[in-house]
Design a protein around this motif. Sequence first.
Motif, PDB file in Angstrom:
ATOM      1  N   PHE A  25       0.834  -1.210   0.000  1.00 22.50           N
ATOM      2  CA  PHE A  25       0.000   0.000   0.000  1.00 22.50           C
ATOM      3  C   PHE A  25       0.861   1.248   0.000  1.00 22.50           C
ATOM      4  O   PHE A  25       0.607   2.195  -0.740  1.00 22.50           O
TER       5      PHE A  25
ATOM      6  N   TYR B 178      -3.337  -0.066  -4.903  1.00 19.45           N
ATOM      7  CA  TYR B 178      -4.701   0.273  -4.544  1.00 19.45           C
ATOM      8  C   TYR B 178      -5.465  -0.950  -4.066  1.00 19.45           C
ATOM      9  O   TYR B 178      -6.412  -0.836  -3.301  1.00 19.45           O
ATOM     10  N   THR B 179      -5.078  -2.100  -4.559  1.00 18.67           N
ATOM     11  CA  THR B 179      -5.757  -3.343  -4.216  1.00 18.67           C
ATOM     12  C   THR B 179      -4.723  -4.417  -3.931  1.00 18.67           C
ATOM     13  O   THR B 179      -3.766  -4.586  -4.698  1.00 18.67           O
TER      14      THR B 179
ATOM     15  N   VAL C  30      -4.851  -8.552  -2.906  1.00 18.69           N
ATOM     16  CA  VAL C  30      -5.736  -9.696  -2.756  1.00 18.69           C
ATOM     17  C   VAL C  30      -5.004 -10.787  -1.992  1.00 18.69           C
ATOM     18  O   VAL C  30      -3.909 -11.193  -2.378  1.00 18.69           O
TER      19      VAL C  30
END
Length: 55
Positions: free
Chosen positions: A21, A26-27, A29
């Motif tokens: 981050f 942004y993502t 998983v």
Amino acid sequence: MPDSGVAGDAATIAATVRRWFDAGAYTVVLEPTVDDPDPVGFIRFAGTEVRPLLD
């Protein structure tokens, strides 16, 4: 890609997610490996042990 995966305890995983981050992701998983004998347990671990460390 180096450092594209992580394994370990909740603190290790949370620290790596935080680093991604901070680098601009942004993502992120989290998913169990294909041979994980308890994928539901992994999801529970991610939600109850890793997620609180990211607040």
